[in-house]
Motif scaffolding. Structure first.
Motif, PDB file in Angstrom:
ATOM      1  N   ASP A 416      -3.201   0.242   3.041  1.00  0.00           N
ATOM      2  CA  ASP A 416      -3.776  -0.697   2.085  1.00  0.00           C
ATOM      3  C   ASP A 416      -5.125  -1.137   2.638  1.00  0.00           C
ATOM      4  OD1 ASP A 416      -4.430  -2.606   0.251  1.00  0.00           O
ATOM      5  OD2 ASP A 416      -2.626  -3.819   0.515  1.00  0.00           O
ATOM      6  N   LEU A 417      -6.173  -0.484   2.201  1.00  0.00           N
ATOM      7  CA  LEU A 417      -7.497  -0.684   2.786  1.00  0.00           C
ATOM      8  C   LEU A 417      -8.234  -1.887   2.214  1.00  0.00           C
ATOM      9  CD1 LEU A 417      -8.583   3.063   2.876  1.00  0.00           C
ATOM     10  CD2 LEU A 417      -7.660   1.697   4.759  1.00  0.00           C
ATOM     11  N   ASP A 418      -7.879  -2.311   0.992  1.00  0.00           N
ATOM     12  CA  ASP A 418      -8.557  -3.445   0.373  1.00  0.00           C
ATOM     13  C   ASP A 418      -7.658  -4.669   0.241  1.00  0.00           C
ATOM     14  OD1 ASP A 418      -6.907  -2.411  -1.554  1.00  0.00           O
ATOM     15  OD2 ASP A 418      -8.455  -2.107  -3.071  1.00  0.00           O
ATOM     16  N   GLY A 419      -6.407  -4.581   0.738  1.00  0.00           N
ATOM     17  CA  GLY A 419      -5.531  -5.743   0.788  1.00  0.00           C
ATOM     18  C   GLY A 419      -4.916  -6.156  -0.528  1.00  0.00           C
ATOM     19  N   ASP A 420      -4.910  -5.269  -1.525  1.00  0.00           N
ATOM     20  CA  ASP A 420      -4.389  -5.652  -2.837  1.00  0.00           C
ATOM     21  C   ASP A 420      -2.891  -5.406  -2.988  1.00  0.00           C
ATOM     22  OD1 ASP A 420      -4.277  -2.898  -3.002  1.00  0.00           O
ATOM     23  OD2 ASP A 420      -5.499  -2.730  -4.818  1.00  0.00           O
ATOM     24  N   GLY A 421      -2.230  -4.941  -1.918  1.00  0.00           N
ATOM     25  CA  GLY A 421      -0.796  -4.701  -1.959  1.00  0.00           C
ATOM     26  C   GLY A 421      -0.412  -3.285  -2.317  1.00  0.00           C
ATOM     27  N   ARG A 422      -1.395  -2.419  -2.546  1.00  0.00           N
ATOM     28  CA  ARG A 422      -1.125  -1.018  -2.881  1.00  0.00           C
ATOM     29  C   ARG A 422      -1.708  -0.106  -1.805  1.00  0.00           C
ATOM     30  NH1 ARG A 422      -2.471  -3.036  -8.356  1.00  0.00           N
ATOM     31  NH2 ARG A 422      -4.659  -2.510  -7.948  1.00  0.00           N
TER      32      ARG A 422
END
Length: 605
Positions: A416-422
């Motif tokens: 999860d590179l942008d921290g959005d949970g995906r």
């Protein structure tokens, strides 16, 4: 990373051989470009941003491939990197493998151990630590093999004895290769630690490639003009014609010694048919045929609390070994449908990972492949632990196949590179031959890394606009290690490039958001289970859904990773509970854990 003071705030709580004679996919009637298209940078910043901070941190280590004009097969594959906190100061350090020339007694650069100085700098302490190994060291895997809290290292090598270094806990390592019996000699590639027999001790699966030596090299003069008619010198030979080497499964005896147990456990593959047997077609074999292995991931594929094995192979079908308990695996390679592409073709597998990209709680599989092949995304369709293991290649439908065809793809991970949970996908690239253009083939040697952002609903989009400079620069990349190198709750990457300086790639994705996503970080420590808890999974319960993450062994390409799970929470401002499913079968709940901090969860029963 920030500073030592930040550490207190952040305190922990309770190889592909590829080349000239490789089969090439059929080309469409309409000519298409055969090199990656240039990225468009005239748009707003992409939601995932990275910065190569190696120079600023004083890191200038070059991963030496050993490539010469002779193009000795193993030197095509490069070397790996590893993250480990060897001195237990709370900061991930970096181990860098080194290659060498395979045809001459030339100087051999030593492996490096880069000690993380609280994110301000790194310094090479390999000699002092006793791990400045010379020779062709391909890959690194890490584990706490003796359950003393300190990470140990195993190194695969090319036609030299493997090395096993036990951490002394004082900043040094002891070479226990021979006493442990982990010093097999082969062309080793990837490796994964896992406690497959559930006795509390970590075991080791080692992937091997093929039977190569200088005599084989001299007998196989692979040159470009065989196919293009243009003389450009020797190229790397492709996999066909090189017989595979059996892989290893070393079972821990619990006293520092290991025993090769691949046959007893049911994962043995016996190499390649004898030429005479191939001619008469009447070979009778006790074991299925082997494969040229590159990468491996150990992960629980059917949620039965047992770690399974998935192996990426080079122009052979990928292996799937289902752990059935009692120290046994069942080879389900054919029936689970994760061995070949959707069209039924063997692909040139290299990097590999397994985790839950679509939020259904099951670990899916991702494999990077060669030029003119897409990377394969296998969606896990298994209904329950008692039902047959089943996968479907959804690379085309998910968008992962788009934009990756003209790259030679290596290290990778679901993160999860942008921290959005995906979970997104990070892939590093680079061709094997530096003279393809001279041979009339428009195939770039240096290639930029790629990232596919998970946009939900089982879809990915390749980021091509508003990219940070790291994604615009071209490399000849191989290994990639993932983890929170800067202790800021984000996933960062260390990338090894053939004959280029190492990249320490800092995640700057928070800089493009007005409100950063929330996060949590978890390290699972087994007590009944082996300490590294490979095969465990954790459920993160939020008000708006459950995130499932898996503890894996191996993965990526020739590389080792931060044992902590860094988990983006998106906009969720609180966690209702953690639920941990341990390999021992124990299930543990932790209510109301704090967000935006790291947690250590010890197995209780």
């Amino acid at each position: 990373m920030t500073s030592r003071s930040f550490a207190s705030v952040f305190a922990l709580s309770a190889a592909v051989g590829c080349g000239a004679d490789r089969p090439v996919a059929m080309q469409p009637a309409t000519p298409v470009p055969t090199s990656p298209p240039a990225a468009n940078v005239a748009a707003a910043d992409a939601p995932i941003q990275f910065e190569d901070a190696a120079a600023a941190l004083g890191v200038d280590v070059v991963s030496y491939s050993g490539m010469t004009a002779e193009k000795h097969f193993p030197t095509a594959n490069g070397t790996g990197v590893g993250m480990l906190d060897f001195d237990l100061d709370g900061w991930m350090d970096v181990f860098v493998c080194q290659g060498c020339r395979l045809d001459a007694d030339a100087p051999k650069p030593p492996c490096s151990l880069l000690q993380n100085r609280f994110a301000a700098s790194f310094s090479d302490v390999a000699e002092r630590a006793g791990v400045d190994l010379r020779g062709y060291t391909a890959g690194v895997s890490t584990v706490d093999a003796n359950n003393d809290g300190f990470p140990d290292m195993h190194l695969t090598r090319v036609n030299q004895p493997f090395r096993f270094y036990v951490n002394n806990g004082d900043g040094t390592f002891e070479d226990r290769s021979q006493p442990s019996a982990l010093d097999a000699t082969a062309w080793g590639t990837g490796a994964a630690w896992l406690d497959y027999d559930n006795d509390g001790n970590a075991d080791l699966y080692v992937v091997c490639y093929g039977n190569w030596d200088l005599e084989w090299h001299r007998a196989h003069p692979c040159v470009a003009d065989k196919t293009t008619g243009v003389k450009s010198g020797r190229m790397y030979c492709g996999p066909p014609g090189l017989s595979p080497t059996p892989h290893f499964l070393f079972r821990s005896l619990g006293d520092g010694r290991f025993q090769e147990s691949s046959k007893a456990a049911g994962v043995y593959r016996e190499g390649w048919p004898e030429e005479a047997a191939k001619k008469d077609g009447e070979a009778k074999r006790e074991w299925p045929l082997g494969a040229r292995g590159q990468g491996v991931v150990a992960v629980d594929l059917n949620n039965d609390a047992r770690p399974d094995l998935y192996v990426a192979n080079d122009l052979n079908e990928n292996f799937t070994f289902l752990n059935v308990g009692g120290g046994k695996f069942r080879d389900v390679t054919t029936e689970c449908l994760a061995g070949k592409s959707a069209a039924g073709s063997d692909q040139a597998g290299m990097g590999v990972d397994g985790s839950d990209f679509d939020g259904d709680g099951l670990a899916d599989l991702f494999v990077t492949n060669f030029y003119m092949e897409y990377s394969t995304l296998y969606h896990n369709l298994t209904d329950s632990p008692t039902e047959p293991l089943l996968f479907e290649d959804v690379a085309e439908r998910s968008g992962v196949a788009a934009g990756g065809k003209y790259y030679v793809k290596w290290g990778t991970s679901f993160e999860d590179l942008d921290g959005d949970g995906r979970l997104d996908l990070f892939v590093v690239n680079g061709h094997v031959d530096d003279n393809r253009m001279e041979a009339g083939e428009e195939q770039a040697f240096l290639q930029e890394p790629n990232v596919w952002r998970n946009v939900g609903n089982e879809k990915f989009e390749k980021l091509t606009q508003g990219l940070s400079p790291f994604f615009l620069k071209k490399f000849n990349s191989r290994g990639a290690a993932f983890g929170d190198l800067f202790n800021d709750g984000q996933v960062h990457v260390v990338v090894s490039h053939r004959d280029q300086p190492l990249s320490i790639v800092r995640n700057r994705s928070r800089s493009v958001r007005t409100k950063p996503h929330f996060w949590t970080q978890v390290q699972l420590v087994g007590t009944l289970s082996s300490r590294d808890a490979v095969g465990a999974r954790i459920e993160v319960h939020r008000r708006n859904g459950v995130i499932v993450r898996h503890v894996r062994g191996g993965r990526s390409y020739l590389s080792a990773h931060d044992p902590r799970l860094t988990i983006g929470l998106g906009d969720a401002e609180e966690i209702e509970k953690f639920v941990v499913h341990w390999p021992s079968g124990a299930v543990q709940e932790i209510p109301k854990p704090e967000i935006n901090r790291s947690h250590v969860i010890r197995e209780t029963f």
